[in-house]
Design a protein around this motif. Sequence first.
Motif, PDB file in Angstrom:
ATOM      1  N   ARG A   8      15.836  10.344   8.903  1.00  0.00           N
ATOM      2  CA  ARG A   8      15.381  11.100  10.300  1.00  0.00           C
ATOM      3  C   ARG A   8      14.238  10.815  11.187  1.00  0.00           C
ATOM      4  O   ARG A   8      14.244  10.685  12.429  1.00  0.00           O
ATOM      5  N   GLN A   9      13.022  10.546  10.299  1.00  0.00           N
ATOM      6  CA  GLN A   9      11.772   9.860  11.024  1.00  0.00           C
ATOM      7  C   GLN A   9      11.987   8.645  11.809  1.00  0.00           C
ATOM      8  O   GLN A   9      11.561   8.606  12.966  1.00  0.00           O
TER       9      GLN A   9
ATOM     10  N   GLY B 192      11.677  -7.016  17.145  1.00  0.00           N
ATOM     11  CA  GLY B 192      10.770  -6.522  15.565  1.00  0.00           C
ATOM     12  C   GLY B 192      11.779  -5.644  14.978  1.00  0.00           C
ATOM     13  O   GLY B 192      12.921  -5.329  15.288  1.00  0.00           O
ATOM     14  N   VAL B 193      11.007  -5.034  14.011  1.00  0.00           N
ATOM     15  CA  VAL B 193      11.821  -4.189  13.052  1.00  0.00           C
ATOM     16  C   VAL B 193      11.027  -2.714  13.479  1.00  0.00           C
ATOM     17  O   VAL B 193       9.837  -2.736  12.871  1.00  0.00           O
ATOM     18  N   GLY B 194      11.973  -1.568  13.651  1.00  0.00           N
ATOM     19  CA  GLY B 194      11.483  -0.094  13.628  1.00  0.00           C
ATOM     20  C   GLY B 194      10.157   0.037  13.779  1.00  0.00           C
ATOM     21  O   GLY B 194       9.466  -0.378  14.819  1.00  0.00           O
ATOM     22  N   THR B 195       9.423   1.053  13.256  1.00  0.00           N
ATOM     23  CA  THR B 195       8.271   1.551  13.215  1.00  0.00           C
ATOM     24  C   THR B 195       7.238   0.409  12.930  1.00  0.00           C
ATOM     25  O   THR B 195       6.168   0.529  13.537  1.00  0.00           O
TER      26      THR B 195
ATOM     27  N   ALA C 181      12.941   5.964  17.167  1.00  0.00           N
ATOM     28  CA  ALA C 181      13.662   5.122  18.008  1.00  0.00           C
ATOM     29  C   ALA C 181      13.953   5.802  19.386  1.00  0.00           C
ATOM     30  O   ALA C 181      13.595   5.423  20.360  1.00  0.00           O
ATOM     31  N   PHE C 182      14.300   7.140  19.293  1.00  0.00           N
ATOM     32  CA  PHE C 182      15.100   7.897  20.286  1.00  0.00           C
ATOM     33  C   PHE C 182      13.764   8.366  21.282  1.00  0.00           C
ATOM     34  O   PHE C 182      13.691   8.252  22.488  1.00  0.00           O
ATOM     35  N   ALA C 183      12.452   8.524  20.617  1.00  0.00           N
ATOM     36  CA  ALA C 183      11.443   9.009  21.309  1.00  0.00           C
ATOM     37  C   ALA C 183      10.765   7.919  22.052  1.00  0.00           C
ATOM     38  O   ALA C 183      10.217   8.215  23.313  1.00  0.00           O
TER      39      ALA C 183
END
Length: 496
Positions: A393-394, A353-356, A399-401
């Motif tokens: 940034r968010q 899927g996509v991102g958040t 992604a990293f978190a």
Amino acid sequence: MPADWTAIEQLPATKLTDLFAADAGRLDSFSLDIAGLHFDWSKTHLTKDAVAAFEALAKAQDLAGKREALFAGKVINTTEGRSVTHVAERGEGAEEDVAKAQALHARMRALIDAIDGEALGAIAHILHVGIGGSALGPDLLVDALGRESGRYDVAIVSNVDGAALEEVFAKFDPTATLLVVASKTFTTKETMLNAESVLQWMAEGGVEDVYGRVVALTADPDKAIEWGVDETRILPFADSVGGRYSLWSSIGFPAALALGWDDFADLLEGAAEMDRHFKQTALGQNAPALAAFADLYYAQVRHCETRATFAYDERLRLLPSYLQQLEMESNGKGVTIDGEPLTRPSAPITWGGVGTDAQHAVFQLLHQGTHLVPVEFVAVIEPGDTLSEDHHRQLLLNAFAQGAALMAGRDNADKARAYSGNRPSSTILLDTLDARTLGALIAFYEHRTFVSGVLLGINSFDQFGVELGKEMAKAADAGGQEFDVSTADLIKRAFG
């Protein structure tokens, strides 16, 4: 069980956090940079012992020899008796294959120049009809790179559902539209039906010579001529270029037209840079090989039936769909290259899927569900928007978190709020999203798929599994197919 897999099956199941604690150099050992892409497999269960075991398997399966055969243009698609020459489209194959690809690219560029010069009349819209690899690749390229090009409006239609075409008809002017028909055989029923409907729409919209506004992309030019396309507007590609590997050929025409030739050339060069890396680099530092080793470990040892890819960049929203075909059509096989039953799992189910957006839909299962799902994050350092930098940034921090949380987990006396952790993820971080880096990324996935197929002992380049249902539908349309009572009832309910 074959001895070469036994060593892999017996690898210890050490926790990810313990792997980091035991090896201060783990990040350096399992990350690398190539062609503007940073790869990080440190949060997977790969270890130096695991890589050594997979290298032994690769030797037993003659990966080096098969890789050489791929780049030499030899017949490695044994079930169909074909060579596999998509790398030649990027200039990295056999000399004669590269020369042929370059000649066909020159023909494509000449047609693009003619269209830009309005040789076919004033064109504002490109309507590309195809299916499978004839649509997914161009769609990914145009969506990722072409939103700001301003050269042409491009629509890629693959679904035979008429609603897909009608949506485009409502936006495009038929008198300013170029129809691009992409079909390897020029007989694909869904594509040809869509193309005929577009011609009818163009004729009803006032275009006198509808065939004068058609470009054909095919490995069978004679069929395109029979259908009515002028020979000068047929862009052939080699029969040895498989559909899901074909965006580098004339199948990439709508992207090359929309983006401009320089960007298409950069796409090819980015892919060629990954080709050279794959061809020349030892397996322990080879991006496609390391990724395939991790994939195989989770599918074969930890019995993971799926793998998820999440694109933390809106421009890459079509990447998971593209990878579904590439990986599942290539390696979703049940027999080996020798025609024997495959006795271990084949390709896992690819999804994503996509991102958040995905975080609020499926990450509950990834963090706390009973399924172990290896996750891959794909992100881009340079933002694709001009809004406040806080947006990007968010996006990246999320992604990293997520990868950190999957690995670390969190204890809680309330088990409903506890996270087990030790859940693997990898990350691919692009410096920027441009034609070169996207070309390298797609070529990476192609070679990764190839390595997995070789180590499983299967042919990644045929796709007979897609044919049976299509054949039965065609026979049913002609009234010559008998079905089970359930299917017969559904047909009766639908058509009377």
